[in-house]
Design a protein around this motif. Structure first.
Motif, mmCIF file in Angstrom:
data_model
loop_
_atom_site.group_PDB
_atom_site.id
_atom_site.type_symbol
_atom_site.label_atom_id
_atom_site.label_comp_id
_atom_site.label_asym_id
_atom_site.label_seq_id
_atom_site.Cartn_x
_atom_site.Cartn_y
_atom_site.Cartn_z
ATOM 1 N N UNK A 67 16.286 105.996 82.851
ATOM 2 C CA UNK A 67 16.408 104.648 82.304
ATOM 3 C C UNK A 67 17.692 104.538 81.495
ATOM 4 N N UNK A 68 18.358 103.426 81.620
ATOM 5 C CA UNK A 68 19.582 103.190 80.862
ATOM 6 C C UNK A 68 19.191 102.412 79.604
ATOM 7 N N UNK A 69 19.080 103.150 78.508
ATOM 8 C CA UNK A 69 18.608 102.537 77.278
ATOM 9 C C UNK A 69 19.715 101.828 76.514
ATOM 10 N N UNK A 70 20.960 102.253 76.689
ATOM 11 C CA UNK A 70 22.073 101.626 75.980
ATOM 12 C C UNK A 70 21.841 101.678 74.486
ATOM 13 N N UNK A 71 22.266 100.666 73.779
ATOM 14 C CA UNK A 71 22.045 100.597 72.334
ATOM 15 C C UNK A 71 20.778 99.783 72.088
ATOM 16 N N UNK A 72 19.662 100.379 72.348
ATOM 17 C CA UNK A 72 18.388 99.671 72.273
ATOM 18 C C UNK A 72 18.063 99.224 70.853
ATOM 19 N N UNK A 73 18.550 99.966 69.856
ATOM 20 C CA UNK A 73 18.269 99.567 68.476
ATOM 21 C C UNK A 73 18.960 98.243 68.142
ATOM 22 N N UNK A 74 20.214 98.116 68.553
ATOM 23 C CA UNK A 74 20.951 96.880 68.290
ATOM 24 C C UNK A 74 20.304 95.711 69.025
ATOM 25 N N UNK A 75 19.897 95.936 70.260
ATOM 26 C CA UNK A 75 19.248 94.867 71.030
ATOM 27 C C UNK A 75 17.941 94.452 70.366
ATOM 28 N N UNK A 76 17.186 95.422 69.888
ATOM 29 C CA UNK A 76 15.909 95.133 69.243
ATOM 30 C C UNK A 76 16.136 94.382 67.926
ATOM 31 N N UNK A 77 17.133 94.839 67.158
ATOM 32 C CA UNK A 77 17.453 94.192 65.890
ATOM 33 C C UNK A 77 17.840 92.731 66.125
ATOM 34 N N UNK A 78 18.667 92.479 67.144
ATOM 35 C CA UNK A 78 19.092 91.117 67.472
ATOM 36 C C UNK A 78 17.895 90.268 67.886
ATOM 37 N N UNK A 79 16.988 90.848 68.646
ATOM 38 C CA UNK A 79 15.807 90.114 69.079
ATOM 39 C C UNK A 79 14.921 89.758 67.889
ATOM 40 N N UNK A 80 14.832 90.639 66.918
ATOM 41 C CA UNK A 80 13.987 90.380 65.753
ATOM 42 C C UNK A 80 14.642 89.391 64.801
#
Length: 89
Positions: A67-80
């Motif tokens: 799986x290509x997770x990339x910067x999942x923390x940044x994506x999650x933070x932006x979503x929140x």
């Protein structure tokens, strides 16, 4: 002085497994725990059953792999938090 002493109850009699230290006469509370024989049976683990159960790690193997997770923390933070504000940087 409070002390805890293990005991066994049977036929209206409470048998202490050891003599309380420094107590000749005192009030006492009796708390009935699970039956000792039942508790011993529940503690025994069926190793064959344990070996056959998939752990939570086993369930995810293959799902995460590749799986290509990339910067999942940044994506999650932006979503929140929503889109970053212009003056927040």
């Amino acid at each position: 002085m409070l002390q805890t002493v293990e005991a066994v109850y049977h036929d209206g009699i409470v048998e202490l497994k050891q003599k309380p230290v420094g107590i000749r006469k005192a009030r006492a509370l009796v708390v009935f725990l699970d039956d000792a024989e039942e508790a011993e049976e529940r503690r025994a683990a069926d190793l064959e059953k344990v070996r056959n159960i998939k752990s939570s790690v086993d369930r995810w193997v293959g799902v995460i792999e590749g799986a290509k997770l990339g910067d999942w923390k940044a994506k999650r933070r932006t979503a929140i938090e929503g889109k970053p504000r212009e003056g927040s940087r």
